[in-house]
Design an enzyme around this catalytic site. Structure first.
Site, PDB file in Angstrom:
ATOM      1  N   GLU A  32      -3.867   5.904  -0.292  1.00  0.00           N
ATOM      2  CA  GLU A  32      -4.062   5.172   0.959  1.00  0.00           C
ATOM      3  C   GLU A  32      -3.624   6.004   2.164  1.00  0.00           C
ATOM      4  O   GLU A  32      -2.855   6.961   2.025  1.00  0.00           O
ATOM      5  CB  GLU A  32      -3.287   3.855   0.925  1.00  0.00           C
ATOM      6  CG  GLU A  32      -1.788   4.027   0.866  1.00  0.00           C
ATOM      7  CD  GLU A  32      -1.056   2.718   1.087  1.00  0.00           C
ATOM      8  OE1 GLU A  32      -0.897   2.348   2.262  1.00  0.00           O
ATOM      9  OE2 GLU A  32      -0.635   2.084   0.102  1.00  0.00           O
ATOM     10  N   LYS A 169       6.304  -4.968  -3.008  1.00  0.00           N
ATOM     11  CA  LYS A 169       7.389  -4.595  -2.098  1.00  0.00           C
ATOM     12  C   LYS A 169       8.574  -5.541  -2.284  1.00  0.00           C
ATOM     13  O   LYS A 169       8.407  -6.750  -2.432  1.00  0.00           O
ATOM     14  CB  LYS A 169       6.895  -4.609  -0.653  1.00  0.00           C
ATOM     15  CG  LYS A 169       5.859  -3.516  -0.378  1.00  0.00           C
ATOM     16  CD  LYS A 169       5.397  -3.533   1.057  1.00  0.00           C
ATOM     17  CE  LYS A 169       4.440  -2.381   1.334  1.00  0.00           C
ATOM     18  NZ  LYS A 169       3.144  -2.518   0.620  1.00  0.00           N
TER      19      LYS A 169
END
Length: 311
Positions: A32, A169
């Site tokens: 990414e 996360k």
């Protein structure tokens, strides 16, 4: 040189190196671009981006950094584009792009740094099956009131890309995130572990399916796809030497969440606010762990992509 693929009047640029690898059935790993533009400060972000590409190459695979460059969705950004994203014109920085934003940024002709969801979408259009990132988004803490759920989860439900990450996360509601993935039919495998990693920490206490090596992951992926499945998560614990104790992380997150509420931070601004607060709370330990796990995930993703290409 890049090859332009026309999709109903919209061009998608695939680098010649990436396209040649795909045509030859060689392993390719998507990376990414949000980690470049919205992660570390310059020049550390550039160093990390190039290091992740090198980790992929060292395992015999081809890296394909994904982003929208001057309005063109690109799979396999060149060095100049990566440098531009790492050190952009302050008046025209790359926008953070999820799936919903792709069309807008293309129409505007701007630069867009792709999140997990957008990277998956564009990688799939180019034919790339494996993607390495730090951590996926998920169900936010307090989502019962805010309905804050990452588009990464719905992307995994519908887009056939295998995402190699350190779990979700740590600032998220990890049990709820796993429940959401289960509801969506998204398999979650643990890399040599039966526990879901907690991003900065080795374990969360939440069970996942054990995967012993790249060959097994490749076979599971092939079977999943053959039976109509879409995305898959391979959750890799962070390197032990760089991991942070779970209790330390949780205490820091609680303090950061309280600050976010007091300062009225909400929506897309929550995640970067919390990550920056965590870096301060842990005196930089969270940043070091993040860099280490990103490089490790790129390496393991390349091993998995190689195993898939060999089936």
């Amino acid at each position: 040189m890049t090859l332009e693929h026309d999709r109903k009047g919209i061009s998608i640029a695939v680098s010649a190196e990436v396209q040649a690898a795909l045509d030859a059935g060689q392993p390719v790993v998507a990376l990414e671009s949000t980690v470049i533009s919205h992660g570390l400060p310059y020049p550390h972000n550039l160093e990390l981006a190039l290091a992740m590409e090198q980790e992929v190459r060292d395992q015999g695979a081809v890296p394909a950094t994904v982003g929208i460059v001057a309005g063109v969705p690109t799979v396999g950004m060149d060095a100049a584009a990566i440098r531009r994203f790492a050190h952009p014109d302050p008046h025209h920085p790359p926008l953070k792009v999820s799936r919903r934003d792709i069309g807008y940024v293309v129409a505007a002709g701007g630069d867009g740094a792709t999140t997990v969801a957008a990277t998956m979408a564009l990688a799939h259009l180019a034919g790339v099956q494996v993607f390495a990132t730090g951590g996926i988004g998920g169900v936010h803490r307090g989502a019962r009131e805010t309905w804050d759920v990452s588009a990464d989860l719905t992307e995994l439900e519908r887009t056939p890309v295998l995402v190699v990450c350190a779990g979700a996360k740590a600032i998220l509601d990890l049990p709820a995130t796993l429940e959401y993935l289960e509801t969506g039919g998204v398999p979650v495998l643990g890399w040599r572990t039966a526990e879901f990693p907690a991003f900065y920490s080795v374990s969360s206490g939440l069970p996942v399916a054990y995967a012993q090596d790249a060959s097994f992951v490749a076979r599971a992926w092939k079977a999943h796809r053959a039976l109509g499945g879409a995305g898959m998560v391979l959750a890799v614990p962070p390197p032990v030497e760089d991991a942070i104790d779970r209790a330390v992380v949780e205490a820091a997150i609680e303090r950061a969440l309280n600050r976010a509420v007091k300062e009225g931070v909400h929506g897309p601004a929550v995640t970067p606010f919390l990550l920056a607060a965590l870096a301060r709370e842990t005196e930089g330990e969270s940043v070091r762990a993040n860099v280490a796990l990103l490089r490790q995930n790129a390496r393991i993703a390349a091993q998995v992509a190689t195993a898939i290409a060999g089936i």
